[in-house]
Design an enzyme around this catalytic site. Sequence first.
Site, PDB file in Angstrom:
ATOM      1  CD  GLU A 181     -73.264  27.897  54.989  1.00 39.15           C
ATOM      2  OE1 GLU A 181     -73.075  28.253  56.233  1.00 39.15           O
ATOM      3  OE2 GLU A 181     -73.431  28.471  54.038  1.00 39.15           O
ATOM      4  CG  HIS A 250     -67.771  35.878  48.666  1.00 32.31           C
ATOM      5  ND1 HIS A 250     -67.811  36.517  49.750  1.00 32.31           N
ATOM      6  CD2 HIS A 250     -68.943  35.580  48.620  1.00 32.31           C
ATOM      7  CE1 HIS A 250     -69.193  36.466  50.345  1.00 32.31           C
ATOM      8  NE2 HIS A 250     -69.741  35.830  49.758  1.00 32.31           N
TER       9      HIS A 250
END
Lengths: 448, 336
Positions: A181, A250
């Site tokens: 990322e 998450h």
Amino acid sequence: MSVDILMPALSPTMEEGTLAKWHVKVGDTVKAGDVIAEIETDKATMEVEAVDEGVIEALLVEAGTEGVKVNSLIARLSGQGGASPSAPEPTPPPKAEPRALSPSPTAQPVLADPELPEGTTFIKQTVRDALRDAMAEEMRADDRVYLMGEEVAQYQGAYKVSRDLLQEFGPRRVIDTPITEHGFAGLGVGSAMAGLKPIVEFMTWNFAMQAIDQIINSAAKTLYMSGGQIKSSIVFRGPNGAASRVGAQHSQDYSAWYANVPGLKVVAPYDAADAKGLLKAAIRDPNPVVFLEHEMMYGVEFDVPQIDDHIVPIGKAKVRRIGQHVTITAHSRMVGLALKAADLLAQEGIEAEVIDLRTLRPLDHATIVESVRKTNRLVTTEEGWGPMGVGAEIIARVVEHGFDYLDAPPMRVCQEDVPLPYAANLEALALPSVEKIVQAARAVCYVS
Amino acid sequence: MARARKSVEVAKTANSQEDLLKFYRDMLLMRRFEERAGQLYGMGLIGGFCHLYIGQEAIAVGMQSIQIKGDQIITGYRDHGHMLAAGMDPREVMAELTGRSGGSSRGKGGSMHMFSIEAGFFGGHGIVGAQVSLGTGLALANQYKANGNVAFVYFGDGAANQGQVYESFNMASLWKLPVVYVVENNQYAMGTSIERSSSETHLHRRGVSFNIPGEEVDGMDVEAVREAGARAAAHARDGHGPYILEMKTYRYRGHSMSDPAKYRTKEEVDEVKKTRDPIDHLREVLDAKGWADEAAYKAIDAEVKAIVADAAEFARTSPEPDPAELYTDVYLEAAQ
Ligand SMILES: Cc1ncc(C[n+]2csc(CCOP(=O)(O)OP(=O)(O)O)c2C)c(N)n1
Ligand SMILES: [Mg+2]
């Protein structure tokens, strides 16, 4: 002894699916691990394996049946050959529905945007497809626009938002990245500095924390630091917030994080029409835009206007419901909860005005203050934590610009001030709910 | 003081009957445990993500066999097998999967977030690559305390592309930290094959520019894993710094529970199951040596089945956490 075979859940958010195909017929002998059926959801195709050994006694759902509910009976196995005695009863969990979140919002009739031309027709579309169409339309219109991220191309998107884009635009413009990322966000910003218009997808915003330096230090600040020379027209997008029982790492709402940063625009749509119109506006915007989607909303259908170029301007809130007793602000998935709460409140004689923020930066506080001027009461809602949050900012703005209109201290509905727990009961307690919004609205109206 | 502690030394040929039977039993336990977890997921008892370890059992079992007391283990979200190998109670692992108070994190962590200081198991991490820096930090603590322990850091072929992996490699080598990096190369990261994500697909070579030795290991052969693991651990424990083991393995199931499975063929999966299965392979070894007969296998089967059934029953009936748990464990009290 016969054993019930139930429709399995294949993902955290699956409630129903299509029973695409049976691999067995009545009379077949199966053992644990044999593939007996294929199931499709809007995200995936999966094989169903037998849990026990035995002979297929009955197939109770025909191949091709859509909308088969999770945990409903699909077949029966006779426990011949000694069904494993240890197999627990296939009873559903104590809480009948495993979905820990409050009921997902159903499609609401949309108040037409005033700017839509008279006689516009609508089609039903999911948020997922609306986002996809927005990207496809902008990619057709402008060769500089490209999409990059993990699993966006061959896999068609981890949440299937980029379905068919690789097929239409090819690998030059729909690019699968490794799991890096920080690296690919930097590449995206660099390519934007060189004049391209990237759409960088994060599989979820949780993973963008790896990349937040490039989003803030590079994308948001370089225009300023270069005295206006270096532009980054780039969209960072992906699902934000809690899905369903995916745990603390998450399940995080980044609304307040990014909305804190000058140089970024931050957008968080609720329905499909806004998702489409705002994403198109974000792609065209010359600035870096953080575009916060919601996994629980991807599969929800809404009316989307059938016009050639549906653009929703960034920076404008929308009044979703008119009311005179209390103003409720919300964005993204919370809008659905706020509308539900408003319906319940109406039954008690409290008419709530629901404002969908749509954009968090720049925040359209004029619309909120205008509403509070009428209602004199304010409840803010957000999925994320309260301290230093979106609600805190809204209340500050209302105090700055409309202090005299307030008849009661405003209230914030938000996530409990803890990391999101996994356990179904604790998760439900931690997240904001329709009930919590109703209670807050009653409280600011001094109704018990 | 601490350096006096010796690594376990093993040669592949030297494994005893007792060792091999234990490996067989431990691998079978993982397999049956994971199968049951998959079933409980389908029944709605487990929510969220659930990444099964099926196919990769030889790695956790082989590596565990050469660890000494105080060594640490850290991995990502595909962690159930590692926790069983580390000696955590199957009951508390399964009950964490169902989010109940009997779980190792009392239901607050879930599949991806379990820990046990006692077992030297430091998680259980959901962010791809994060465990690599954390694990290198465990090694830093070992060196700092001069305790003679090694940190075993597991990550996938996909995680091998995260930047922090290389930042960690550099520091580990520069400072000669006692760490063994175990890459579980199952050839896919979700739907992306290693060829589509990596410019250097031989991941044991990823340490070359940091002067970290590495080797490729057949991760489907528990004895090969054990032998290479012993070599790597000795290197790290004796003060020579990090070591990379690239375990060639395969994941039989989907990435998590929902997986379109369009990125590989059914034939490819079946071929691995048929020709490289770690449990079948060890059974062949045992058969060839005449170290186990039908009755012995049956007894192991029955033992494992009973453990898993008991764990599942416990996980199903353990109560949900008390609502008051919502607010505990956010902070510790500061000492006055
Ligand atoms: C930083 C980050 N990016 C993306 C993800 C989503 N994700 C979870 S697992 C995974 C694939 C990892 O593959 P690999 O490292 O090969 O491990 P395997 O699943 O094969 O065991 C991805 C992309 C994540 N959890 N964290
Ligand atoms: Mg992998």
